[in-house]
Design a protein around this motif. Structure first.
Motif, PDB file in Angstrom:
ATOM      1  N   PHE A   1     -13.768  27.472 -24.365  1.00  0.00           N
ATOM      2  CA  PHE A   1     -14.957  27.993 -23.680  1.00  0.00           C
ATOM      3  C   PHE A   1     -15.383  27.052 -22.553  1.00  0.00           C
ATOM      4  O   PHE A   1     -15.646  27.485 -21.423  1.00  0.00           O
ATOM      5  N   ALA A   2     -15.469  25.761 -22.870  1.00  0.00           N
ATOM      6  CA  ALA A   2     -15.936  24.792 -21.878  1.00  0.00           C
ATOM      7  C   ALA A   2     -14.955  24.682 -20.716  1.00  0.00           C
ATOM      8  O   ALA A   2     -15.361  24.610 -19.548  1.00  0.00           O
ATOM      9  N   THR A   3     -13.664  24.664 -21.025  1.00  0.00           N
ATOM     10  CA  THR A   3     -12.646  24.548 -19.978  1.00  0.00           C
ATOM     11  C   THR A   3     -12.672  25.764 -19.049  1.00  0.00           C
ATOM     12  O   THR A   3     -12.517  25.634 -17.832  1.00  0.00           O
ATOM     13  N   ALA A   4     -12.868  26.942 -19.637  1.00  0.00           N
ATOM     14  CA  ALA A   4     -12.907  28.177 -18.846  1.00  0.00           C
ATOM     15  C   ALA A   4     -14.284  28.428 -18.240  1.00  0.00           C
ATOM     16  O   ALA A   4     -14.498  29.447 -17.585  1.00  0.00           O
ATOM     17  N   GLU A   5     -15.226  27.493 -18.467  1.00  0.00           N
ATOM     18  CA  GLU A   5     -16.590  27.591 -17.953  1.00  0.00           C
ATOM     19  C   GLU A   5     -17.296  28.837 -18.462  1.00  0.00           C
ATOM     20  O   GLU A   5     -18.082  29.470 -17.757  1.00  0.00           O
ATOM     21  N   TYR A   6     -16.980  29.207 -19.714  1.00  0.00           N
ATOM     22  CA  TYR A   6     -17.710  30.287 -20.367  1.00  0.00           C
ATOM     23  C   TYR A   6     -18.806  29.635 -21.209  1.00  0.00           C
ATOM     24  O   TYR A   6     -18.527  28.972 -22.203  1.00  0.00           O
ATOM     25  N   ILE A   7     -20.043  29.816 -20.813  1.00  0.00           N
ATOM     26  CA  ILE A   7     -21.162  29.101 -21.415  1.00  0.00           C
ATOM     27  C   ILE A   7     -22.023  30.076 -22.213  1.00  0.00           C
ATOM     28  O   ILE A   7     -22.679  30.955 -21.643  1.00  0.00           O
ATOM     29  N   ASP A   8     -22.008  29.927 -23.517  1.00  0.00           N
ATOM     30  CA  ASP A   8     -22.765  30.800 -24.417  1.00  0.00           C
ATOM     31  C   ASP A   8     -23.394  29.909 -25.491  1.00  0.00           C
ATOM     32  O   ASP A   8     -22.716  29.474 -26.418  1.00  0.00           O
ATOM     33  N   LEU A   9     -24.679  29.638 -25.354  1.00  0.00           N
ATOM     34  CA  LEU A   9     -25.352  28.711 -26.253  1.00  0.00           C
ATOM     35  C   LEU A   9     -25.269  29.155 -27.706  1.00  0.00           C
ATOM     36  O   LEU A   9     -25.019  28.344 -28.605  1.00  0.00           O
ATOM     37  N   GLU A  10     -25.460  30.456 -27.954  1.00  0.00           N
ATOM     38  CA  GLU A  10     -25.442  30.940 -29.330  1.00  0.00           C
ATOM     39  C   GLU A  10     -24.076  30.701 -29.977  1.00  0.00           C
ATOM     40  O   GLU A  10     -23.983  30.306 -31.142  1.00  0.00           O
ATOM     41  N   ALA A  11     -23.003  30.926 -29.213  1.00  0.00           N
ATOM     42  CA  ALA A  11     -21.654  30.711 -29.739  1.00  0.00           C
ATOM     43  C   ALA A  11     -21.409  29.225 -30.010  1.00  0.00           C
ATOM     44  O   ALA A  11     -20.821  28.858 -31.040  1.00  0.00           O
ATOM     45  N   PHE A  12     -21.848  28.367 -29.100  1.00  0.00           N
ATOM     46  CA  PHE A  12     -21.672  26.930 -29.306  1.00  0.00           C
ATOM     47  C   PHE A  12     -22.453  26.450 -30.522  1.00  0.00           C
ATOM     48  O   PHE A  12     -21.946  25.663 -31.324  1.00  0.00           O
ATOM     49  N   ARG A  13     -23.672  26.925 -30.674  1.00  0.00           N
ATOM     50  CA  ARG A  13     -24.480  26.513 -31.833  1.00  0.00           C
ATOM     51  C   ARG A  13     -23.834  26.993 -33.137  1.00  0.00           C
ATOM     52  O   ARG A  13     -23.844  26.278 -34.147  1.00  0.00           O
ATOM     53  N   ALA A  14     -23.267  28.195 -33.096  1.00  0.00           N
ATOM     54  CA  ALA A  14     -22.600  28.711 -34.296  1.00  0.00           C
ATOM     55  C   ALA A  14     -21.388  27.852 -34.647  1.00  0.00           C
ATOM     56  O   ALA A  14     -21.173  27.491 -35.811  1.00  0.00           O
ATOM     57  N   GLY A  15     -20.592  27.515 -33.632  1.00  0.00           N
ATOM     58  CA  GLY A  15     -19.393  26.720 -33.878  1.00  0.00           C
ATOM     59  C   GLY A  15     -19.704  25.328 -34.403  1.00  0.00           C
ATOM     60  O   GLY A  15     -19.127  24.876 -35.398  1.00  0.00           O
ATOM     61  N   VAL A  16     -20.650  24.644 -33.734  1.00  0.00           N
ATOM     62  CA  VAL A  16     -20.920  23.251 -34.122  1.00  0.00           C
ATOM     63  C   VAL A  16     -21.691  23.155 -35.425  1.00  0.00           C
ATOM     64  O   VAL A  16     -21.776  22.071 -36.012  1.00  0.00           O
ATOM     65  N   SER A  17     -22.223  24.276 -35.898  1.00  0.00           N
ATOM     66  CA  SER A  17     -22.920  24.232 -37.182  1.00  0.00           C
ATOM     67  C   SER A  17     -21.979  23.839 -38.313  1.00  0.00           C
ATOM     68  O   SER A  17     -22.424  23.405 -39.379  1.00  0.00           O
ATOM     69  N   ARG A  18     -20.679  23.987 -38.081  1.00  0.00           N
ATOM     70  CA  ARG A  18     -19.699  23.575 -39.082  1.00  0.00           C
ATOM     71  C   ARG A  18     -19.554  22.049 -39.139  1.00  0.00           C
ATOM     72  O   ARG A  18     -19.127  21.509 -40.151  1.00  0.00           O
ATOM     73  N   LEU A  19     -19.875  21.363 -38.037  1.00  0.00           N
ATOM     74  CA  LEU A  19     -19.746  19.904 -37.996  1.00  0.00           C
ATOM     75  C   LEU A  19     -21.057  19.277 -38.448  1.00  0.00           C
ATOM     76  O   LEU A  19     -21.816  18.696 -37.672  1.00  0.00           O
ATOM     77  N   ASN A  20     -21.347  19.431 -39.722  1.00  0.00           N
ATOM     78  CA  ASN A  20     -22.578  18.898 -40.275  1.00  0.00           C
ATOM     79  C   ASN A  20     -22.264  17.732 -41.203  1.00  0.00           C
ATOM     80  O   ASN A  20     -21.099  17.402 -41.448  1.00  0.00           O
ATOM     81  N   PHE A  21     -23.310  17.104 -41.712  1.00  0.00           N
ATOM     82  CA  PHE A  21     -23.112  15.923 -42.557  1.00  0.00           C
ATOM     83  C   PHE A  21     -22.282  16.236 -43.802  1.00  0.00           C
ATOM     84  O   PHE A  21     -21.550  15.391 -44.300  1.00  0.00           O
ATOM     85  N   ARG A  22     -22.386  17.460 -44.314  1.00  0.00           N
ATOM     86  CA  ARG A  22     -21.677  17.814 -45.544  1.00  0.00           C
ATOM     87  C   ARG A  22     -20.184  18.061 -45.313  1.00  0.00           C
ATOM     88  O   ARG A  22     -19.363  17.777 -46.190  1.00  0.00           O
ATOM     89  N   GLN A  23     -19.828  18.587 -44.139  1.00  0.00           N
ATOM     90  CA  GLN A  23     -18.449  19.022 -43.912  1.00  0.00           C
ATOM     91  C   GLN A  23     -17.664  18.148 -42.940  1.00  0.00           C
ATOM     92  O   GLN A  23     -16.479  18.358 -42.743  1.00  0.00           O
ATOM     93  N   ILE A  24     -18.302  17.161 -42.331  1.00  0.00           N
ATOM     94  CA  ILE A  24     -17.677  16.435 -41.229  1.00  0.00           C
ATOM     95  C   ILE A  24     -16.379  15.745 -41.649  1.00  0.00           C
ATOM     96  O   ILE A  24     -15.446  15.605 -40.839  1.00  0.00           O
ATOM     97  N   ARG A  25     -16.247  15.332 -42.879  1.00  0.00           N
ATOM     98  CA  ARG A  25     -15.046  14.602 -43.278  1.00  0.00           C
ATOM     99  C   ARG A  25     -13.812  15.498 -43.365  1.00  0.00           C
ATOM    100  O   ARG A  25     -12.697  14.985 -43.478  1.00  0.00           O
ATOM    101  N   SER A  26     -14.012  16.806 -43.281  1.00  0.00           N
ATOM    102  CA  SER A  26     -12.864  17.716 -43.274  1.00  0.00           C
ATOM    103  C   SER A  26     -12.304  17.906 -41.870  1.00  0.00           C
ATOM    104  O   SER A  26     -11.269  18.562 -41.692  1.00  0.00           O
ATOM    105  N   PHE A  27     -12.974  17.330 -40.855  1.00  0.00           N
ATOM    106  CA  PHE A  27     -12.529  17.468 -39.468  1.00  0.00           C
ATOM    107  C   PHE A  27     -11.668  16.277 -39.071  1.00  0.00           C
ATOM    108  O   PHE A  27     -11.970  15.128 -39.401  1.00  0.00           O
ATOM    109  N   LYS A  28     -10.604  16.571 -38.356  1.00  0.00           N
ATOM    110  CA  LYS A  28      -9.740  15.523 -37.827  1.00  0.00           C
ATOM    111  C   LYS A  28     -10.377  14.944 -36.559  1.00  0.00           C
ATOM    112  O   LYS A  28     -11.190  15.611 -35.907  1.00  0.00           O
TER     113      LYS A  28
END
Length: 666
Positions: free
Chosen positions: A119-146
């Motif tokens: 999205f960022a590379t293609a300059e497609y800017i959608d706040l709701e989509a970004f907030r939905a995506g980053v909601s997965r990178l929270n304190f509880r789940q962050i250790r599952s991310f590389k």
């Protein structure tokens, strides 16, 4: 229609992996170094792939709900990677964003990071989509991310311009605890929690991060304007501490962006100071605040070692491997921090001259402005050949009219920086100065026309002050140029009232570097003034010279509008003797080749010689020359010499008397 979702996404993934039909017109993506498939018909390949992707976008859009999250991820990545831009692509990305919002839970860590990166590379800017995506990178789940998934996500947020709701959440250096959010408040904003969780994980396992991933995490915090002292201190020690990773494996871009990120973190202190006022946990202001903040964040020894090791790694790597932007970012970082590595700057100077003379590399206007501004600010004393080479290049690219100048220089501040740099260095190439003045104020005395040409709201305050300084310097030192400012300047030329710069704007620092008007009185100044009083030197604190005085008394060509212009710390107006009490903000720190240590008694003949690790900076040099041109004898009193007397009144009087005895006017 006969292609299944997996078949479509796999086909796009294959094209993009080898870069088949890549559209370079959309710009090279600097986030990754990709290899593109060699071809003997690039135009034909590009046209073929464009038509194919258009068909795929149209076919896939109505059935995106049948695509798995990984298939959506692969497709978005392929379109972004190939640089495909069209109305159908925009609709396709909107559809992928809708699916991410609808079924976020299906997106695995890799899908989240790569989709948001796309999205960022293609300059497609959608706040709701970004907030939905980053909601997965929270304190509880962050250790599952590389590490790559975390760095991609942060890079995407910063590139798209989506920052934490709580900008001061992590600034333990400057922001009082009472003004920082609680952990619960951080968790209530998914973007703030994402930045917090990634920082925590980066600090926990830095060796798991590749150089580029580490650089992207640091760059993202600085790019979005969020300070995180704990993260940066940990990474500085990780890089240059005992058994640290070092810079030897960093790319030129990684090295330049890492230094830029550290310098930007320190520069952001200016915004914190402005916002918090008396609540900020810092005594210094201006240029000194930037360096002091970095020392508080990282430790003075650590931050110096970081910049020394980076310079050494750059020299070992060879500056021929640096892009123009890498060179610009790197020297800007050193000048912002007020640190000069003479060896690196000499190598960079030679590289710039070689590139300009060979005409094999085109510099952007911003890069030229940043490079020369950095040398001038640090008083790096480049050969005039570099100024002349930069001048010749600008002249060859601009045709003397406002529009061609605006095409090369996106902002008039860049032109002002170049003009100021020429004044500091005392070099005024005629054709270059004509171009700079034409770009700044035009030729028809029409401020509205210049706003239209540059699509801005007028000259920034720093640009206006810069033009005054440049005009005085040029009128005295290069009168044959015939430069002049519009008659009613600056009336009508400044920015509209009420307009504010973006947080962390780099022009904050540029304004301080060019300004020579200081109306605050330090405790040291008062002590020194009292000592001069005791030896019979009548004086006033902070004597101000305005533009009308310069115009009327000295005949220098300035507009009629009065403006406070220069200030002298301690002045005897009748004899025109000024004392400048030079605090730490007047000096550059030499981090590779400290100069000779002089005696504790200053000599006017040697007052601009290097002293230990201290060198007088460019703004101080220019101010001294301007005041000298106006008939003043200026004595510079380095802060450490006076403080070194330990408060002994007799020694202080002897010291000040010795300074006065060296000027003929006394």
């Amino acid at each position: 229609d006969s292609f299944k979702p997996q078949e479509l996404s796999n086909s796009i993934w294959a094209f993009s992996t080898v870069g088949f039909g890549y559209d370079e017109a959309c710009g090279t993506n600097n986030h990754n170094d990709y290899v593109h498939l060699a071809t003997d018909d690039p135009s034909g390949d590009k046209e073929l792939v464009f038509e194919t992707l258009e068909v795929i976008a149209e076919n896939a859009l109505p059935r995106l709900d049948r695509f798995k999250a990984q298939e959506l991820n692969n497709m978005a990545w392929g379109f972004a990677r190939l640089g495909h831009r069209s109305e159908r692509t925009e609709k396709l990305f909107a559809g992928v964003a809708k699916e991410m919002i609808r079924r976020t839970w299906q997106f695995k860590p890799q899908d989240v990071g790569t989709t948001l990166w796309s999205f960022a590379t293609a300059e497609y800017i959608d706040l709701e989509a970004f907030r939905a995506g980053v909601s997965r990178l929270n304190f509880r789940q962050i250790r599952s991310f590389k590490p790559q998934e975390m760095s991609n996500t942060l890079w995407a947020l910063a590139t798209a311009g989506f920052g934490p709701e709580h900008w001061g959440a992590f600034d333990t250096t400057l922001v009082p605890a009472s003004k920082r959010p609680t952990k619960q408040m951080i968790s209530n904003d998914p973007i703030t929690e994402c930045f917090a969780a990634v920082a925590s994980e980066t600090m926990r396992r830095p060796y798991d991060f590749k150089d580029q991933e580490l650089k992207d995490v640091l760059w993202s915090f600085s790019k979005i304007g969020v300070r995180h002292p704990a993260l940066f201190q940990k990474m500085a020690k990780h890089i240059v501490g005992r058994n640290g990773r070092g810079f030897s494996s960093f790319s030129s871009q990684g090295l330049g962006n890492t230094l830029w990120s550290f310098a930007k973190q320190a520069q952001l202190s200016l915004e914190v100071i402005e916002m918090l006022g008396d609540d900020v946990k810092l005594v210094s202001t201006g240029r000194l605040a930037v360096y002091e903040t970095s020392c508080l964040d990282n430790g003075e020894d650590v931050i110096k070692r970081l910049f020394v090791r980076a310079a050494e790694a750059g020299i070992d790597m060879g500056l021929a491997r640096f892009t123009n932007q890498d060179l610009s970012n790197t020297v800007w970082a050193y000048s912002t921090m007020g640190m000069l590595h003479s060896g690196f700057f000499k190598e960079a100077e030679n590289e710039v001259i070689n590139r300009l003379r060979s005409k094999k590399s085109k510099f952007r206007g911003q890069e030229i402005a940043n490079i020369l501004w950095s040398y001038a600010t640090l008083n790096a004393q480049p050969e005039m050949a570099m100024v002349d080479a930069l001048s010749s290049f600008v002249v060859s690219e601009c045709h003397g009219d406002e529009y061609s100048i605006a095409r090369m220089f996106g902002q008039r501040q860049e032109l002002a920086n170049l003009a100021w740099s020429c004044a500091v260095l005392g070099r005024y190439p005629k054709e270059l100065m004509d171009i700079l003045y034409t770009g700044l104020v035009g030729t028809g005395n029409d401020p509205e026309q210049m706003k239209r040409v540059f699509n801005d709201d007028g000259l920034q305050k720093s640009s206006i002050m810069t033009l005054y300084y440049v005009q005085v310097a040029a009128d005295v030192e290069a009168p044959d140029l015939g430069l002049s400012l519009p008659i009613r300047f600056p009336n009508g030329w400044g920015e509209d009232e009420g307009r504010h710069q973006a947080k962390g704007d780099e022009n904050d620092l540029i304004q301080m570097s060019s300004s020579m008007l200081t109306l605050t009185v330090s405790r040291l100044q008062r002590d020194v003034s009292g000592t001069f009083d005791r030896i019979g030197f009548d004086n006033i604190l902070e004597h101000v010279i305005d533009t009308n005085e310069i115009k009327d008394q000295y005949g220098i060509q300035l507009p009629h509008s009065p403006k406070e212009f220069l200030s002298i710390d301690i002045a005897n107006i009748n004899k025109q003797i000024g004392i400048e009490v030079d605090g730490p903000g007047h000096f550059v720190r030499l981090i590779d080749n400290p100069g000779n240590k002089l005696s504790t008694r200053s000599s006017l003949k040697h007052q601009f010689d290097d002293r230990g690790e201290n060198r007088v900076n460019g703004p101080t040099i220019l101010k001294h020359r301007l005041l000298t041109h106006l008939g003043w004898d200026i004595i510079h009193l380095p802060y450490w010499e006076y403080q070194g007397l330990g408060g002994d009144k007799d020694q202080e009087m002897d010291y000040c008397q010795n300074l006065l005895d060296q000027t003929p006017k006394w």
